[in-house]
Motif scaffolding. Structure first.
Motif, PDB file in Angstrom:
ATOM      1  N   VAL A 138      46.779  35.570  37.120  1.00  0.00           N
ATOM      2  CA  VAL A 138      47.066  36.756  36.885  1.00  0.00           C
ATOM      3  C   VAL A 138      45.841  37.541  36.617  1.00  0.00           C
ATOM      4  N   GLU A 139      44.759  36.695  36.006  1.00  0.00           N
ATOM      5  CA  GLU A 139      43.455  37.437  36.022  1.00  0.00           C
ATOM      6  C   GLU A 139      42.683  37.565  37.366  1.00  0.00           C
ATOM      7  N   ALA A 140      42.833  36.587  38.316  1.00  0.00           N
ATOM      8  CA  ALA A 140      42.528  36.884  39.557  1.00  0.00           C
ATOM      9  C   ALA A 140      43.197  38.124  40.206  1.00  0.00           C
ATOM     10  N   THR A 141      44.286  38.313  40.018  1.00  0.00           N
ATOM     11  CA  THR A 141      45.062  39.337  40.701  1.00  0.00           C
ATOM     12  C   THR A 141      44.546  40.499  39.986  1.00  0.00           C
ATOM     13  N   ASP A 142      44.268  40.655  38.760  1.00  0.00           N
ATOM     14  CA  ASP A 142      43.256  41.943  38.206  1.00  0.00           C
ATOM     15  C   ASP A 142      42.001  42.052  38.883  1.00  0.00           C
ATOM     16  N   LEU A 161      49.491  47.714  34.710  1.00  0.00           N
ATOM     17  CA  LEU A 161      50.497  47.171  34.987  1.00  0.00           C
ATOM     18  C   LEU A 161      50.343  45.884  34.885  1.00  0.00           C
ATOM     19  N   ILE A 162      49.315  45.393  35.521  1.00  0.00           N
ATOM     20  CA  ILE A 162      49.276  43.626  35.639  1.00  0.00           C
ATOM     21  C   ILE A 162      48.510  43.410  34.322  1.00  0.00           C
ATOM     22  N   GLY A 163      47.879  44.239  33.527  1.00  0.00           N
ATOM     23  CA  GLY A 163      47.347  43.948  32.307  1.00  0.00           C
ATOM     24  C   GLY A 163      48.393  43.932  31.121  1.00  0.00           C
ATOM     25  N   LEU A 164      49.299  44.603  31.553  1.00  0.00           N
ATOM     26  CA  LEU A 164      50.705  44.639  30.665  1.00  0.00           C
ATOM     27  C   LEU A 164      51.438  43.324  30.694  1.00  0.00           C
ATOM     28  N   PHE A 165      51.407  43.174  32.249  1.00  0.00           N
ATOM     29  CA  PHE A 165      52.359  41.731  32.426  1.00  0.00           C
ATOM     30  C   PHE A 165      51.503  40.562  31.836  1.00  0.00           C
ATOM     31  N   GLU A 166      50.177  40.482  32.103  1.00  0.00           N
ATOM     32  CA  GLU A 166      49.164  39.498  31.375  1.00  0.00           C
ATOM     33  C   GLU A 166      49.724  39.447  29.753  1.00  0.00           C
ATOM     34  N   LYS A 167      49.479  40.354  29.067  1.00  0.00           N
ATOM     35  CA  LYS A 167      49.615  40.494  27.483  1.00  0.00           C
ATOM     36  C   LYS A 167      51.159  40.151  27.201  1.00  0.00           C
ATOM     37  N   SER A 168      52.159  40.536  28.096  1.00  0.00           N
ATOM     38  CA  SER A 168      53.623  40.244  27.850  1.00  0.00           C
ATOM     39  C   SER A 168      53.710  38.772  27.891  1.00  0.00           C
TER      40      SER A 168
END
Length: 179
Positions: free
Chosen positions: A62-66, A140-147
């Motif tokens: 997920v961090e890589a995608t970010d 939204l990716i940051g939100l996904f990571e936090k969720s």
């Protein structure tokens, strides 16, 4: 007569100042390359964590995608600035196929017949809109990571989480309808 000559020179100097945007173009392209390299290190670390340590490397992916999306933002920004201020050549209107493939391929593998639609930027507002879309995706990716790290313990937590997902989905829907 002297005033006309001064006016012509002043106009030429002002017009040639557009080349100062090359600093921003080069900076954002170098930053984009660095982001892509950093994203690749996250992917490699994720695979190492999964295969060597038997861990879960989803968070690193997920961090890589970010980081890849951030690199894409910088790439689009740099190419958009170049297109707006520097470029006066239109690759899409090139009639010679040899010229087009020589300019737009990677070792003969990726020949472009016309300019990509995402690179057709006519104004600064269009560039800002395209960057805004990518920035929303970053958020939204940051939100996904936090969720993935959020603990849902009460019905209120679940309601807030589902509201957050609904708002995010609505945001993506509205962005898809804007042109």
């Amino acid at each position: 007569m002297v005033g006309l000559v001064i006016s012509v020179y002043a106009t030429a100097v002002i017009y040639n100042c557009r080349f100062m945007t090359l600093l921003a173009v080069m900076g954002s392209l170098v930053g984009s390359v660095l982001c892509f390299i950093k994203g690749c290190t996250y992917v490699v670390a994720s695979y190492q964590d999964y295969f060597v340590n038997q861990g879960r490397g989803i968070f690193m992916l997920v961090e890589a995608t970010d980081v890849y999306l951030l690199g894409t933002v910088m790439l689009v920004f740099g190419m958009g600035l170049f297109e707006l201020f520097i470029s006066n050549l239109d690759v899409a209107k090139s009639t010679s196929e040899e010229t087009t493939t020589r300019r737009s391929n990677l070792f003969g593998l990726f020949a472009l017949k016309e300019r990509p639609k995402w690179l057709e930027i006519k104004s600064v507002n269009e560039l800002k809109t395209k960057l805004g879309h990518v920035i929303v995706m970053l958020l939204l990716i940051g939100l996904f990571e936090k969720s993935k790290k959020a603990a849902i313990l009460t019905p209120t937590d679940l309601l807030c989480f589902s509201g957050c997902v609904l708002l995010s989905s609505g945001c993506l829907y509205l962005l898809s309808k804007l042109h």
